[in-house]
Enzyme design. Sequence first.
Site, PDB file in Angstrom:
ATOM      1  N   ASP A 157       4.007  -5.786  17.371  1.00 38.50           N
ATOM      2  CA  ASP A 157       5.320  -5.891  17.540  1.00 38.50           C
ATOM      3  C   ASP A 157       5.726  -6.596  18.628  1.00 38.50           C
ATOM      4  O   ASP A 157       6.910  -7.245  18.773  1.00 38.50           O
ATOM      5  CB  ASP A 157       6.110  -4.551  17.539  1.00 38.50           C
ATOM      6  CG  ASP A 157       6.669  -4.105  16.204  1.00 38.50           C
ATOM      7  OD1 ASP A 157       7.011  -5.089  15.573  1.00 38.50           O
ATOM      8  OD2 ASP A 157       6.898  -3.112  15.962  1.00 38.50           O
ATOM      9  N   MET A 290      22.904   7.779  11.600  1.00 34.07           N
ATOM     10  CA  MET A 290      24.069   7.294  11.724  1.00 34.07           C
ATOM     11  C   MET A 290      24.916   7.639  10.388  1.00 34.07           C
ATOM     12  O   MET A 290      26.183   7.752  10.554  1.00 34.07           O
ATOM     13  CB  MET A 290      24.058   5.679  11.599  1.00 34.07           C
ATOM     14  CG  MET A 290      25.100   4.882  11.437  1.00 34.07           C
ATOM     15  SD  MET A 290      26.125   5.144  12.839  1.00 34.07           S
ATOM     16  CE  MET A 290      25.430   4.291  14.293  1.00 34.07           C
TER      17      MET A 290
END
Length: 408
Positions: A157, A290
């Site tokens: 990454d 969320m």
Amino acid sequence: MTAPTTSIPAPRGFACFNAGSSSIKFAVYAERDGQLVATGRGKIDAGGDVPHLLAFDADGTTVQDTTLPEGAGYGAQLGAVVDWVESHLAPARLAAIGHRVVHGGNAHAGPSLVTPALLAELAELNPLAPLHQPHNLAAIGTMAHLHPGLPQVACFDTAFHLGNPRIARLYGLPRALAEEGMMRYGFHGLSYEHIAATLPACEPRASGRVVAAHLGSGASMCAMVEGRSVATTMGFSALDGLPMATRCGNLDPGLVLHLLRNRHLTPDALEHMLYHDSGLLGLSGTSGDMRALLANPDAAAREAVDVFVYRIARELGSLAAAAGGLDVLVFTGGIGEHAPEIRARVCAQAAWLGVRLDPAANAAGGPRLHAADSAVAVWALPADEEAVIARATRAVADAAARGTRMHG
């Protein structure tokens, strides 16, 4: 006289693993006419006492829904995944496995064939990504034990950001510390690499000044110019930048010192708080999800969302400055793809940059989100790190095979 027969090699398949603390996500790709085609994906959820294997075909149809034996260890879980992958690929053969590895340090600007020496080197980076790196490496080590002859490839990454300008990577610390590797790295690079590769198909200005926002339980943003990262919000660790589901994001080091000295927290306790008890969960006091926060009318939940949006908008301005302007804004990741309210609020705060959202397109999920009079193109594009890993795994495995033949 019988004509000699020539054996036709079986078509090849590749698996991609993304191993976490309580789940193992995987995807399967098969070669067809020289191209890699996604044929299935799934995960093992080991968060409870009984691990559960769930797999889907390319159309999203559930093709496996199995409860593994209670107490099945990591080896048994990975073994179950490989058994399913091999049966799913048949008659193609599993040729190699690619792994998402969160941290590659400064030494790895691209994917690498796994060797014992590489594993030992990557294990030294565990303290920089304690939520991810140990689990990434555990999957590799377990697979090496289960299938010692199967090539494995580590895809990092951090690699996409290693080309950032040096001044964008340095902290204001004694120079010797930077030489020891204490500098900014950035993460979510596989996601940004996918955006850089796919955006040109839909956006004429893809080679210009682009900011991509990977918003999920882990969240970061990246500025790109000509498809290359020039700045990103995460730094030395995956703790920096935006507030995340349970991670704090950007924090004044003086506050860290205060907590250590005046609250008498041990380093381990402080690490747990910053990684597991902070971010949206810490701000709201109820949830790091969320979806739950957007549905919650509680003032603390609303404030957590407000902070998240504010930080994205503020970082957007910073990244636009690093890129020299803004031509394209891309939302990706679970929140970026599926939370139109968050996209709308971020774009409203970015109106000064020339961003104008089409409300109907945003409500429908895009992918094109910008209004006709917007100076900045806005897109919602799916994250697909697995496709990047699959392509890299095939390329590295093929290169290794050619090298073996050359030296055999």
